[in-house]
Design a protein around this motif. Structure first.
Motif, PDB file in Angstrom:
ATOM      1  N   LEU A 145       0.804  -1.243   0.050  1.00 34.15           N
ATOM      2  CA  LEU A 145      -0.074   0.191   0.174  1.00 34.15           C
ATOM      3  C   LEU A 145       0.742   1.295  -0.012  1.00 34.15           C
ATOM      4  O   LEU A 145       0.436   2.243  -0.627  1.00 34.15           O
ATOM      5  CB  LEU A 145      -0.981  -0.142   1.131  1.00 34.15           C
ATOM      6  N   ASP A 195       2.367   1.725  -3.400  1.00 30.88           N
ATOM      7  CA  ASP A 195       1.217   2.241  -4.274  1.00 30.88           C
ATOM      8  C   ASP A 195       1.419   3.763  -4.163  1.00 30.88           C
ATOM      9  O   ASP A 195       1.404   4.478  -5.137  1.00 30.88           O
ATOM     10  CB  ASP A 195       0.005   1.541  -3.987  1.00 30.88           C
ATOM     11  N   ARG A 200      -5.951  -3.142  -6.654  1.00 29.50           N
ATOM     12  CA  ARG A 200      -6.314  -3.932  -5.469  1.00 29.50           C
ATOM     13  C   ARG A 200      -7.964  -3.647  -5.620  1.00 29.50           C
ATOM     14  O   ARG A 200      -8.476  -2.534  -5.029  1.00 29.50           O
ATOM     15  CB  ARG A 200      -5.776  -3.429  -4.023  1.00 29.50           C
ATOM     16  N   GLU A 221     -11.649  -2.499  -0.909  1.00 27.41           N
ATOM     17  CA  GLU A 221     -10.911  -2.554   0.520  1.00 27.41           C
ATOM     18  C   GLU A 221     -10.790  -3.906   1.300  1.00 27.41           C
ATOM     19  O   GLU A 221     -10.112  -3.868   2.158  1.00 27.41           O
ATOM     20  CB  GLU A 221     -11.238  -1.480   1.185  1.00 27.41           C
TER      21      GLU A 221
END
Length: 406
Positions: free
Chosen positions: A272, A275, A289, A292
């Motif tokens: 994350l 990213d 992704r 969530e």
């Protein structure tokens, strides 16, 4: 900003950390040493440390059963046969994955049907599955590629409407979750690999999980030369082979499993964060992704590369520059599975493929573009690094871009 010499041209590396794999400590060594000293190395009854690890893994995944075997290819084979496929049946697979996902379909005398992947996830595209289904289709094998969960709701909906079985290829997905459920536990069966590069490893080995009593009985028998509980040692009720793992592998996997949640947390958080670091780098797009409600174990961190933003340098040249900067990375597969000689040449070992099947005419444009121009992989051990390591990865990519932009 002054251009800095690339490491490939003699400059200083942007990434200075090394990332060893596998990770172990004295507890792993002691567990294996104790087993060696016990002399109980084999696994003739699928008992002892092997049975203990199977129970641990089943609990971890939230499935009723776990059946260990020699590798992830065999675990797929066991699942396919247990799901009732017959010679000539069709099995839907993605073209962007390791060869075993499709080659085991050939081994059970069935026909792999390649369905393209989604451009933003590199996973099997549910919108393309339905058009590939025929009266011969029996199984869908979605691959949680790189550990990124497939759209299992959509895939299961299609499977239910067409009375198809779903076998999750979770070889990359140990510890991953989709909407609160562990990957591998969502379909009829889930296949795992413990090969040396995997997030949970004993060098080799595999596992297939299920909560279906009938599938379990069949797979459990097949991996143990066709024996059944209650039978004698020389009673063989089903076709099968000795696909058992050893006690040595089982004790090592039990120790490694203790680390998996924490390692998965680190990889997921680093993914994350990376990213976010790459969001403003033109020409670099991390895979999406979707939603969530997932945990991504990042067996690979994959981003899409656009050479137009890097001076038209090919993906292969770009990856060589990144590797020189110290980033553990790869250009990934050079071509989709259907381009492999085994499918293009259809030699005598592929005798179950009908003459009407011609893989020379197969085209999956998204997978082909990922192979030739777009997909860049960062290896899982690197995703166990620190936040500063993730900063260095992003710096390496920016450094290469800055050097290439005239």
């Amino acid at each position: 900003m002054t251009k800095t010499a690339l490491a490939i041209h003699g400059g200083e590396k942007a990434v200075k950390t090394t990332f060893p794999w596998p990770i172990y400590d004295e507890q792993d060594v002691q567990a294996v040493a104790d087993l060696v000293r016990s002399g109980q190395w084999g696994n003739p009854d699928c008992a002892g440390a092997v049975a203990d690890f199977e129970q641990q893994f089943a609990r971890y995944c939230g499935s009723k059963y776990a059946i260990s075997c020699v590798n992830g290819s065999v675990s797929l084979r066991l699942a396919l046969i247990a799901c009732g496929v017959r010679p000539g049946d069709e099995v839907i697979v993605p073209p962007y994955t390791f060869i075993a996902t499709a080659s085991v379909v050939l081994e059970v005398n069935c026909v792999p049907v390649f369905v393209d992947i989604q451009p933003d996830t590199y996973n099997l595209d549910p919108t393309a599955i339905e058009a590939a289904i025929t009266e011969r289709t029996k199984v869908i094998i979605p691959v949680h590629f790189a550990g990124l969960p497939c759209d299992m709701d959509a895939i299961l909906d299609i499977a239910r409407r067409h009375n198809l079985r779903v076998i999750e290829d979770a070889a990359h997905a140990h510890g991953g979750e989709y909407r609160g459920r562990k990957l591998g536990s969502i379909g009829d069966a889930g296949s795992f690999s413990f090969q040396s590069s995997k997030n949970l490893t004993s060098g080799e080995g595999g596992m297939v999980i299920t909560s279906d009593d009938d599938l379990y009985r069949t797979m459990n028998s097949m991996r143990n030369v066709g024996r059944l509980p209650g039978g004698q040692w020389y009673d063989h009720f089903n076709p099968g082979c000795n696909y058992r793992i050893t006690q040595l592998q089982a004790v090592l996997l039990s120790e490694q499993l203790k680390r998996l949640d924490e390692q998965t947390r680190i990889r997921n958080e680093n993914g994350l964060y990376l990213d976010s670091l790459l969001a403003d780098v033109a020409g670099i797009t991390p895979l999406s992704r979707v939603g969530e409600e997932l945990i991504h174990p990042y067996h690979l961190y994959i981003f899409r590369y656009d050479k137009a933003k890097f001076g038209q340098v090919s993906k292969q040249e770009f990856v060589a520059m990144l590797a020189a900067e110290g980033l553990p990375c790869s250009a990934g597969y050079p071509h989709p599975l259907y381009k492999q000689p085994v499918f293009q040449q259809k030699n005598w070992l592929c005798y179950a493929l009908p003459d009407t099947v011609d893989y020379k005419n197969v085209s999956c444009p998204v997978a082909e573009y990922a192979c030739t121009d777009e997909a860049v992989w960062i290896f899982q051990q690197a995703m166990l690094g620190s936040r500063s390591d993730m900063d260095a990865f992003a710096d390496a990519i920016r450094k290469v871009q800055h050097a290439l932009i005239k």
